[in-house]
Design a protein around this motif. Structure first.
Motif, mmCIF file in Angstrom:
data_model
loop_
_atom_site.group_PDB
_atom_site.id
_atom_site.type_symbol
_atom_site.label_atom_id
_atom_site.label_comp_id
_atom_site.label_asym_id
_atom_site.label_seq_id
_atom_site.Cartn_x
_atom_site.Cartn_y
_atom_site.Cartn_z
ATOM 1 N N ARG A 181 1.146 -0.962 -0.537
ATOM 2 C CA ARG A 181 -0.458 -0.322 -0.340
ATOM 3 C C ARG A 181 0.823 0.884 -0.021
ATOM 4 N N ALA A 182 2.117 1.541 0.596
ATOM 5 C CA ALA A 182 2.491 2.187 1.170
ATOM 6 C C ALA A 182 3.552 2.983 -0.747
ATOM 7 N N TYR A 183 3.535 1.165 -0.805
ATOM 8 C CA TYR A 183 4.913 1.599 -2.473
ATOM 9 C C TYR A 183 3.725 2.110 -3.522
ATOM 10 N N LEU A 184 2.439 1.890 -3.456
ATOM 11 C CA LEU A 184 1.196 2.162 -4.642
ATOM 12 C C LEU A 184 0.839 3.568 -4.347
ATOM 13 N N ASP A 185 1.098 4.010 -2.586
ATOM 14 C CA ASP A 185 0.398 5.747 -2.660
ATOM 15 C C ASP A 185 1.561 6.239 -2.468
ATOM 16 N N GLY A 186 2.662 5.854 -2.774
ATOM 17 C CA GLY A 186 4.280 6.744 -3.640
ATOM 18 C C GLY A 186 5.258 7.185 -2.167
ATOM 19 N N ASP A 187 5.120 6.275 -1.277
ATOM 20 C CA ASP A 187 6.158 6.684 0.015
ATOM 21 C C ASP A 187 6.818 7.290 -0.672
ATOM 22 N N PRO A 188 8.086 8.266 0.027
ATOM 23 C CA PRO A 188 9.672 7.918 -0.842
ATOM 24 C C PRO A 188 10.670 7.134 -0.221
ATOM 25 N N TRP A 189 10.244 6.515 0.601
ATOM 26 C CA TRP A 189 11.010 5.102 0.909
ATOM 27 C C TRP A 189 11.781 4.526 -0.815
ATOM 28 N N PHE A 190 10.514 4.148 -1.344
ATOM 29 C CA PHE A 190 10.978 3.339 -2.803
ATOM 30 C C PHE A 190 11.472 3.815 -3.017
ATOM 31 N N THR A 191 12.079 5.515 -3.217
ATOM 32 C CA THR A 191 12.942 6.169 -4.261
ATOM 33 C C THR A 191 14.403 6.666 -3.885
#
Length: 211
Positions: A181-191
């Motif tokens: 869910r965090a990834y799909l929400d655009g959490d900056p951790w993933f970038t």
């Protein structure tokens, strides 16, 4: 809209829990899901691993933990009368039916609600009658599709179910839904580079000096 691929095997209680939790976990997001039945035992063979149910203490803990998780989440769940069981008939039935959410839900609940034998021939016959597959589950092309799904998943880096694939990322386990869910929400951790950095380190075996 994000395209998700949900790799599942009906033998897995965690796949059932993730399947039931997914709509609430991703509520409000625009996404589509492609459900892909795979043979978990194929992953174990490929990676040279035992399944959780093949290690007695882990088996006991797994069953207790999944039943508690279902209880806490108010998801109806009872262990099937026999577990593990051979899930191939169910996987092939899902593929023969098209493996949409309704089909997978019906088969998951056949296994994980009621406490009966998921592989019982009479129950399987009733399930097939209920789902009315468009193809014969015993057809060689259906069998080949289950194998192809499994081979595709292994090539993609899967080692367990449930795994949800989106973009170039794999989210394994029912407890990975908040991370998805965090990834799909655009959490900056993933970038931030943290995803890549977590795996960018040598393992003990690769560093061990030869004696």
């Amino acid at each position: 809209m994000k395209q998700l691929t949900f790799y599942l095997d009906f033998i897995s209680p965690y796949a059932y829990l993730a399947f039931e939790k997914l709509p609430a976990a991703l509520q409000g997001l625009s996404y589509a899901v492609d459900y892909k039945p795979v043979l978990f035992a194929g992953f174990l063979k490929h990676h040279g691993q035992l399944g959780p149910a093949e290690i007695a203490p882990k088996r006991d803990w797994t069953y207790r933990q999944v039943l508690w998780t279902a209880h806490a989440a108010k998801i109806p769940m009872q262990m099937p009368a026999v577990h593990p069981f051979n899930p191939l008939a169910l996987l092939r039935l899902a593929v023969a039916c098209g493996a949409n959410r309704y089909v997978c839900e019906t088969i998951f609940r056949h296994v994980w609600q009621g406490g009966e034998d998921a592989a019982d021939a009479a129950r399987l016959a009733k399930l097939k009658e209920q789902l009315q597959p468009r193809r014969d589950p015993a057809d060689e092309a259906v069998k080949a599709e289950v194998k192809a799904n499994t081979d595709e998943a292994i090539a993609r880096g899967l080692f367990g179910v449930p795994t949800i694939a989106v973009d170039d990322k794999l989210f394994w386990g029912a407890d990975a839904l908040p991370m998805l869910r965090a990834y799909l929400d655009g959490d900056p951790w993933f970038t931030s580079g943290a995803w890549e950095a977590a795996a960018d380190r040598p393992g003990q075996q690769r560093n061990a000096e030869k004696k």
